[in-house]
Structure formats: C-alpha cells, structure tokens
Design a protein around this motif. Structure first.
Motif, mmCIF file in Angstrom:
data_model
loop_
_atom_site.group_PDB
_atom_site.id
_atom_site.type_symbol
_atom_site.label_atom_id
_atom_site.label_comp_id
_atom_site.label_asym_id
_atom_site.label_seq_id
_atom_site.Cartn_x
_atom_site.Cartn_y
_atom_site.Cartn_z
ATOM 1 N N ASP A 122 0.804 -1.224 0.000
ATOM 2 C CA ASP A 122 0.000 0.000 0.000
ATOM 3 C C ASP A 122 0.839 1.278 0.000
ATOM 4 O OD1 ASP A 122 -2.343 -1.482 -0.059
ATOM 5 O OD2 ASP A 122 -2.531 -1.513 2.122
ATOM 6 N N LYS A 123 2.163 1.135 0.098
ATOM 7 C CA LYS A 123 3.082 2.284 0.055
ATOM 8 C C LYS A 123 2.694 3.372 1.055
ATOM 9 C CE LYS A 123 4.476 1.578 -4.720
ATOM 10 N NZ LYS A 123 3.689 0.557 -5.327
ATOM 11 N N LEU A 124 2.583 2.963 2.317
ATOM 12 C CA LEU A 124 2.200 3.903 3.374
ATOM 13 C C LEU A 124 3.335 4.862 3.711
ATOM 14 C CD1 LEU A 124 0.397 1.624 5.994
ATOM 15 C CD2 LEU A 124 -0.610 2.907 4.102
ATOM 16 N N ASP A 125 2.945 6.066 4.089
ATOM 17 C CA ASP A 125 3.905 7.022 4.639
ATOM 18 C C ASP A 125 4.087 6.774 6.131
ATOM 19 O OD1 ASP A 125 4.323 8.733 2.262
ATOM 20 O OD2 ASP A 125 2.179 9.109 2.503
ATOM 21 N N LEU A 126 3.009 6.325 6.787
ATOM 22 C CA LEU A 126 3.025 6.145 8.241
ATOM 23 C C LEU A 126 2.092 5.009 8.630
ATOM 24 C CD1 LEU A 126 3.130 8.825 10.897
ATOM 25 C CD2 LEU A 126 1.264 7.214 11.040
ATOM 26 N N LEU A 127 2.511 4.223 9.608
ATOM 27 C CA LEU A 127 1.657 3.191 10.205
ATOM 28 C C LEU A 127 1.509 3.516 11.683
ATOM 29 C CD1 LEU A 127 0.149 0.440 10.089
ATOM 30 C CD2 LEU A 127 2.337 -0.626 10.735
ATOM 31 N N HIS A 128 0.259 3.535 12.154
ATOM 32 C CA HIS A 128 -0.012 3.741 13.580
ATOM 33 C C HIS A 128 -0.613 2.447 14.115
ATOM 34 C CE1 HIS A 128 -2.061 6.375 16.911
ATOM 35 N NE2 HIS A 128 -1.303 5.395 17.399
ATOM 36 N N THR A 129 0.093 1.826 15.045
ATOM 37 C CA THR A 129 -0.425 0.616 15.683
ATOM 38 C C THR A 129 -0.973 0.994 17.051
ATOM 39 O OG1 THR A 129 1.758 0.026 16.551
ATOM 40 C CG2 THR A 129 1.133 -0.909 14.420
ATOM 41 N N LEU A 130 -2.105 0.404 17.401
ATOM 42 C CA LEU A 130 -2.858 0.861 18.565
ATOM 43 C C LEU A 130 -2.866 -0.099 19.747
ATOM 44 C CD1 LEU A 130 -5.919 2.288 16.601
ATOM 45 C CD2 LEU A 130 -3.914 3.513 17.413
ATOM 46 N N GLY A 131 -2.250 -1.266 19.626
ATOM 47 C CA GLY A 131 -2.401 -2.276 20.661
ATOM 48 C C GLY A 131 -1.134 -2.705 21.369
ATOM 49 N N ASN A 132 -0.211 -1.791 21.640
ATOM 50 C CA ASN A 132 0.997 -2.051 22.425
ATOM 51 C C ASN A 132 2.129 -2.748 21.679
ATOM 52 O OD1 ASN A 132 -0.114 -0.887 24.777
ATOM 53 N ND2 ASN A 132 -1.072 -2.821 25.312
ATOM 54 N N THR A 133 1.880 -3.268 20.490
ATOM 55 C CA THR A 133 2.920 -3.937 19.714
ATOM 56 C C THR A 133 2.849 -3.443 18.273
ATOM 57 O OG1 THR A 133 1.453 -5.815 19.270
ATOM 58 C CG2 THR A 133 2.955 -6.013 21.153
#
Length: 185
Positions: free
Chosen positions: A82-93
């Motif tokens: 998906d060629k993301l600029d940013l990934l935000h993970t929400l569950g501690n890992t």
C-alpha cells in the motif's frame, strides 16, 4: 499522505479498553483531514459496521487472523504493497519489520507485561503466558524503532522510560484519552 492504522481492536467483540480507544480515535482522525488517505487494517469482518466510512478511507481485512502472524507477516506485506507514509499501531505492539520509508507511531498503553511483583497478576493460562512473552519481546523493539510512542498518562510514560532501555524521552508522548462522545455536553 497515506496513513495505515491497525484497527483490529475496534472491530473485536466484546470491545474493551484498547478497542474503545481505537474506535473513537479512528472516527475522529478520519474527520479531521479529508486530504489524508487512511487504510484501516483489520483481522476479521466489521460485522457491526462501526468503522468510519468516507471517501478517504479504505478497509483491508488481512489473513491469517492469528495475532503474531497477522502483525509480523501479513501487516508488513500490506504496508509495503500500500506504500504507506506512516503506520499507527494501537495495541501495544507493532511489526518489527517495515519498509524504511514507512514511519511508525506506536500506541503503548502501559508496560505491565514487562513488570513483576505483587501487584502484577501472574498469567494463569497458556494463552496469557504466550501473549505476555510476545509483548515482552516485541513492544520494546517496536518502541525503539518507532518515530513516536503515544501513551495514556505521565505515569505510563515514566514506566515506559524506566522499563525500555535506549528509548529517547522526547519520543514518548502522553496523549490523554478522550471520553465517548455520548458524555459530551
């Protein structure tokens, strides 16, 4: 800009703390800037239809749904595709491998899984023990790799900095949780 968000906990039932946080955060982020494209990654169908629906939102269900496989293999492959600029993970890992061009923001609520002592419950099932081991291995490495670590309080920020060595203090930012909109005046 293209932002991916680990939205798994928002569609799980019963929805608990991280799920409620995830759902409200997703709904608000999507409304804030319609020029940002969001990809919401889930591990099961959104049977309740709770995820935001907007022209700037794409929902992708990734398989397999097994937590470590989903997070460490399926999610990084999707992020690259998906060629993301940013990934935000929400569950501690978070994934330990991501494309170099993808920035990572980690929501790390607390580090109870790294602590021991009389106030920390001992895992009673194999599932809990494996989960604690997984978080203990992945969360510190993900926090160090991330560009920012979001946590829920100054207390949690202090614990995170004490328990995860090599983490620059300026990287850990407390962002206090908002209440459900039904409580707004």
């Amino acid at each position: 800009m293209k932002i991916g968000i680990d939205a798994r906990f928002a569609v799980r039932q019963p929805r608990r703390g991280i799920g409620t946080y995830s759902l409200h955060l997703l709904r608000e982020l999507v409304k804030r800037d319609l020029t940002i494209n969001f990809v919401l990654y889930i591990d099961r169908d959104d049977i309740e239809g709770v995820l935001p629906s907007a022209p700037n939102v794409q929902v992708r269900c990734l398989w397999p749904s097994a937590y470590p496989l989903w997070e460490q293999f399926s999610l990084p492959v999707a992020v690259k595709r998906d060629k993301l600029d940013l990934l935000h993970t929400l569950g501690n890992t978070a994934p330990l491998w991501l494309p170099i061009s993808t920035k990572l923001v980690l929501s790390l609520m607390d580090v109870m899984f790294l602590q021991s002592g009389e106030f920390i419950p001992t895992p009673t099932t194999l599932y809990q023990r494996v989960g604690r081991l997984y978080r203990s291995c992945v969360a510190p490495a993900a926090a160090r790799r991330s560009q920012a670590v979001i946590t829920i309080s100054d207390f949690s920020r202090k614990d995170i900095l004490q328990m995860i060595s090599g983490l620059p203090p300026q990287k850990v930012v407390p962002i206090h949780l908002a209440c459900d909109p039904k409580f707004a005046l």
